[in-house]
Structure formats: C-alpha cells, structure tokens
Motif scaffolding. Structure first.
Motif, PDB file in Angstrom:
ATOM      1  N   ARG A   1     -25.680 -63.769  68.172  1.00  0.00           N
ATOM      2  CA  ARG A   1     -27.149 -63.880  68.175  1.00  0.00           C
ATOM      3  C   ARG A   1     -27.808 -62.623  67.605  1.00  0.00           C
ATOM      4  NH1 ARG A   1     -30.522 -67.596  69.779  1.00  0.00           N
ATOM      5  NH2 ARG A   1     -30.403 -68.654  71.753  1.00  0.00           N
ATOM      6  N   ALA A   2     -27.204 -61.470  67.911  1.00  0.00           N
ATOM      7  CA  ALA A   2     -27.772 -60.207  67.430  1.00  0.00           C
ATOM      8  C   ALA A   2     -27.611 -60.072  65.915  1.00  0.00           C
ATOM      9  CB  ALA A   2     -27.079 -59.044  68.135  1.00  0.00           C
ATOM     10  N   GLN A   3     -26.637 -60.771  65.355  1.00  0.00           N
ATOM     11  CA  GLN A   3     -26.337 -60.596  63.925  1.00  0.00           C
ATOM     12  C   GLN A   3     -26.891 -61.692  63.016  1.00  0.00           C
ATOM     13  OE1 GLN A   3     -21.950 -59.891  64.488  1.00  0.00           O
ATOM     14  NE2 GLN A   3     -22.251 -58.768  62.587  1.00  0.00           N
ATOM     15  N   TYR A   4     -27.007 -62.926  63.559  1.00  0.00           N
ATOM     16  CA  TYR A   4     -27.354 -64.067  62.695  1.00  0.00           C
ATOM     17  C   TYR A   4     -28.525 -64.872  63.269  1.00  0.00           C
ATOM     18  CZ  TYR A   4     -22.798 -62.983  60.763  1.00  0.00           C
ATOM     19  OH  TYR A   4     -21.747 -62.330  60.206  1.00  0.00           O
ATOM     20  N   PRO A   5     -29.320 -65.467  62.387  1.00  0.00           N
ATOM     21  CA  PRO A   5     -30.439 -66.293  62.857  1.00  0.00           C
ATOM     22  C   PRO A   5     -29.955 -67.695  63.242  1.00  0.00           C
ATOM     23  CG  PRO A   5     -30.453 -66.191  60.466  1.00  0.00           C
ATOM     24  CD  PRO A   5     -29.260 -65.393  60.918  1.00  0.00           C
ATOM     25  N   VAL A   6     -29.205 -67.795  64.317  1.00  0.00           N
ATOM     26  CA  VAL A   6     -28.652 -69.086  64.738  1.00  0.00           C
ATOM     27  C   VAL A   6     -29.660 -69.780  65.652  1.00  0.00           C
ATOM     28  CG1 VAL A   6     -27.323 -67.858  66.535  1.00  0.00           C
ATOM     29  CG2 VAL A   6     -26.694 -70.198  65.932  1.00  0.00           C
ATOM     30  N   ARG A   7     -29.833 -71.117  65.451  1.00  0.00           N
ATOM     31  CA  ARG A   7     -30.858 -71.837  66.226  1.00  0.00           C
ATOM     32  C   ARG A   7     -30.545 -71.807  67.716  1.00  0.00           C
ATOM     33  NH1 ARG A   7     -31.094 -77.020  68.129  1.00  0.00           N
ATOM     34  NH2 ARG A   7     -29.287 -77.677  66.922  1.00  0.00           N
ATOM     35  N   THR A   8     -29.278 -72.070  68.082  1.00  0.00           N
ATOM     36  CA  THR A   8     -28.958 -72.100  69.501  1.00  0.00           C
ATOM     37  C   THR A   8     -27.511 -71.650  69.743  1.00  0.00           C
ATOM     38  OG1 THR A   8     -28.748 -73.555  71.434  1.00  0.00           O
ATOM     39  CG2 THR A   8     -28.440 -74.583  69.333  1.00  0.00           C
ATOM     40  N   VAL A   9     -27.262 -71.083  70.913  1.00  0.00           N
ATOM     41  CA  VAL A   9     -25.888 -70.731  71.290  1.00  0.00           C
ATOM     42  C   VAL A   9     -25.623 -71.333  72.672  1.00  0.00           C
ATOM     43  CG1 VAL A   9     -25.819 -68.559  69.976  1.00  0.00           C
ATOM     44  CG2 VAL A   9     -26.537 -68.525  72.371  1.00  0.00           C
TER      45      VAL A   9
END
Ligand SMILES: NC(=O)c1ccc[n+]([C@@H]2O[C@H](COP(=O)([O-])OP(=O)(O)OC[C@H]3O[C@@H](n4cnc5c(N)ncnc54)[C@H](O)[C@@H]3O)[C@@H](O)[C@H]2O)c1
Length: 349
Positions: free
Chosen positions: A51-59
């Motif tokens: 999450r800190a590195q990539y613009p991911v919608r959800t984890v």
C-alpha cells in the motif's frame, strides 16, 4: 467466457505478496492495459508495504474477499507451490482468469484439474514460466529452429547458489521448474522419461541438491543440476549441436548468449595422412572456429509475461505458457520425485 475488449483495462488482483509477489505487483502497476485492483496476503505487514508503494484500490488478508469482488477480472497467484492446486481451482471456479506461478501445482492430478476447469469456463490459464519470455532464451530457440547449430544432441543446465533455502519444497520443485520449462521450450518437445538423484545435507527432510536427466524424442537428453547449497550463483544452459554449441549464461550482462563454432564430425578414413589413428572406418575430427555473441534487445521477462497475460485476456494473443505447458513440467517433476524415492530409477512419463 470473461473476455475483455482491447480498450478496457484488465483489473488484476495479486494473491501472495511475499518474496516474489512484489515483482509481479510492480509489473502490473506499470502496465497501461491493466489496473492493480487488489493485493491479498495472509500477512498484514506485507499489505502495508505494498500500500505504501503502489496505488492499489484495495488490500485484504482474505482470499474470499478477492473472489467476492466483482471488480476483479483476473488473478495472479504467487502463494507457495503447495497451495496452487487448491487456490488456483477456487480462482478459476469464481470465473477469473489465472496466472499461476511456477510450479503450476505439486501433482499432475491437480494441474490437470486446473487445465480442465479453465477449458470448461473458457478462461485464460497462464503458468509463470518466466524464462520462456526471456529474450536470451527466445534467441537460443530461434537459432536452434534456424538450424544454426545443426542437429541438437543434448543440453545441460545449472541453477545453483547459496540459498534461498526453502522449508516447504525441495530444490527440485523450487528451482528445476525453470530448467525443465527451458529444456521443453528449446527442444520443442515433452520429455519421455526422467531419472533423478538428490541429497539432503541440511537438517530437514528435503533434497538440497538434485541432479536430473530427462530423455526426449530423437535420443535428446537434458541434464539439470539444481542446488541452494553452492558457493557460486550459476544460471547457465549449454546446448550442444552437431555443428555448433550455444551457451546461455543468465548471469552475464553483455554476453548472455554465445555461439561457439565448435563441433566434432565423423569422417570416413581416406588414404591421406591422418592426425589421429583411425578406429574402424571413421575418424572423429574436431573443429574450432569463431565465437559469436548475438545482439539481444533485453526486456524484463516478467514484464513480458504479465503483458502477455493481459493480451491473452483481451483476446490479442494466445497463451504461450498455458496450462498444458505447465502440466508437462509438473509431470516431469512428479516423475523426478518418484525417481528420487526409488533410488534414481528411470520413470516413464
Ligand atoms: N518466476 C520466478 O522466477 C519465481 C521466483 C521466485 C518464486 N517464484 C514462485 O512464486 C511463488 C511464491 O514464492 P515466494 O518465494 O514469494 O514465497 P513466499 O513464501 O515468500 O511468499 C508467499 C506469500 O503468500 C502468502 N500466502 C500464503 N497462503 C496464502 C493464502 N491462502 N492467501 C493469501 N496469501 C497467502 C504468504 O503470507 C506469503 O507472503 C512460488 O510458487 C514460487 O515458486 C517464482
């Protein structure tokens, strides 16, 4: 079928963000035709890093949440090998395209089940045999196909270094999937038989070092040595042909492929002076010529693989390392495992 048009982005979830998963995540994130929709790992600490590195919608830590998420079109599975059969099947049953890391499964029966499910649902099933997307390996195959080295006799391959010591599978299942896939790819055939010997030196029930021989049609043979207990990092495949020989050295930066104009030919004895005394009616003559280093435009193989997965989902390409390709590798590994258990006996595949 869940085919996506070439204009729409493929929305991808990556399941498994341990050692290898982040490399897949990085490549999904930089692909214009895809969006990194979801990352799933049982360990929350791995998710925080992503999450800190990539613009991911959800984890999420829950696979079920990925499968219930209607926004996800496709899944890349990078969990440990022993989970691939079960999780891979759940993913396909949920109607998602699947890129499963190598080895595709730990038994041929599980791999067959994945192939059947993907076919029944008309889903893309790709196996992460990264080296079949490697420009150097592709170059070697092209040279062989063009007849550059003559008839191919045999190849041998070494994939050894110190670590990473696995505790969930032996060196055969961890390292050899790459070499078996390279051998199948270069020979353009599936192996007919396998023989393997392996050795356990560290304090566990797993082979740290494995030597395996695979027999192919036309008497071709591949000899593979894998180990995580070796001083040097070596990733090298040598292909010996009747006219020339090729060395593919993945550790080299500027000469990954070398073509040696070297060979041995059998010649009929004449009355002329001979360099060596004749044996019967023939003598064997060696020749040594130039060494050629072909230019290779290298692109990251994993990027090529992930881009190919997306292109297959969009209907622009056909899977190059599809389920049957993955199954052939698993069958060879399963046969090698049986051979290990039977003291190096030959196992027909
Ligand atoms: N293509 C290559 O060159 C290459 C290189 C290394 C590893 N691999 C493959 O990648 C895969 C993963 O290897 P790794 O070294 O990253 O292993 P790893 O153990 O470092 O990571 C696996 C991750 O999966 C997570 N996980 C396990 N079960 C899960 C589940 N049910 N749901 C969600 N997350 C789960 C774990 O928490 C862990 O973070 C293996 O199949 C391995 O063979 C491929």
């Amino acid at each position: 079928m869940n085919r996506i048009s070439g204009d729409s982005k493929v929305r991808i979830a990556v399941v498994g963000a341990g050692y290898w998963g982040p490399n897949l995540i990085r490549n999904v994130a930089r692909l214009p035709q895809a969006s990194l929709d979801c990352v799933c790992d049982q360990r929350p600490s791995r998710l925080e890093r992503i999450r800190a590195q990539y613009p991911v919608r959800t984890v999420t830590t829950e696979l079920n949440e990925v499968l219930a998420d209607s926004a996800v079109d496709a899944v890349i599975l990078a969990t440990p090998p022993e989970t691939h059969g079960e999780i891979g099947l759940e993913i396909l049953e949920s109607g998602r395209h699947l890129l499963v890391e190598k080895p595709m499964a730990m038994t041929a029966a599980e791999a067959e089940r994945l192939v059947e499910e993907a076919a029944a649902r008309e889903l893309v099933l790709l196996v992460g045999h990264t080296f079949e997307f490697n420009a150097a390996v592709l170059k070697v195959r092209k040279l062989i196909a063009a007849g550059e080295i003559g008839d191919v006799y045999y190849l041998h391959s070494q994939r050894v270094n110190l670590g990473k010591v696995r505790t969930n599978c032996n060196a055969l299942w961890s390292l050899a999937p790459h070499d078996v896939s390279i051998a199948n790819f270069l020979f353009g055939e599936r192996p007919l038989w396998v023989r393997a010997s392996g050795y356990k030196f560290l304090d566990q029930e797993l082979e740290d070092v494995v030597f395996l021989n695979l027999g192919y049609p036309q008497n071709r043979v591949a000899h593979i040595h894998v180990s995580w207990l070796d001083p040097d990092k070596v990733r090298r495949t040598t292909v010996v042909g009747s006219r020339k020989m090729i060395v593919y050295d993945d550790m080299s930066h500027d000469a990954k492929v070398k073509v040696f104009d070297k060979g041995v030919s059998k010649q009929a004895v004449t009355t002329e002076a001979l360099e060596a005394p004749p044996f019967g009616e023939f003598v064997f003559l060696t020749h040594t010529g130039d060494v050629w280093i072909p230019k290779i435009d290298f692109a990251e193989p994993l990027h090529q693989e992930v881009a190919h997965f997306v292109a297959c989902i969009q209907g622009r390409e056909k899977p190059r390392t599809g389920g049957l390709n993955g199954l052939a590798v698993v069958r060879a590994l399963e046969g090698a495992q049986e051979s290990l258990a039977r003291g190096g006996a030959t196992v027909e595949l």
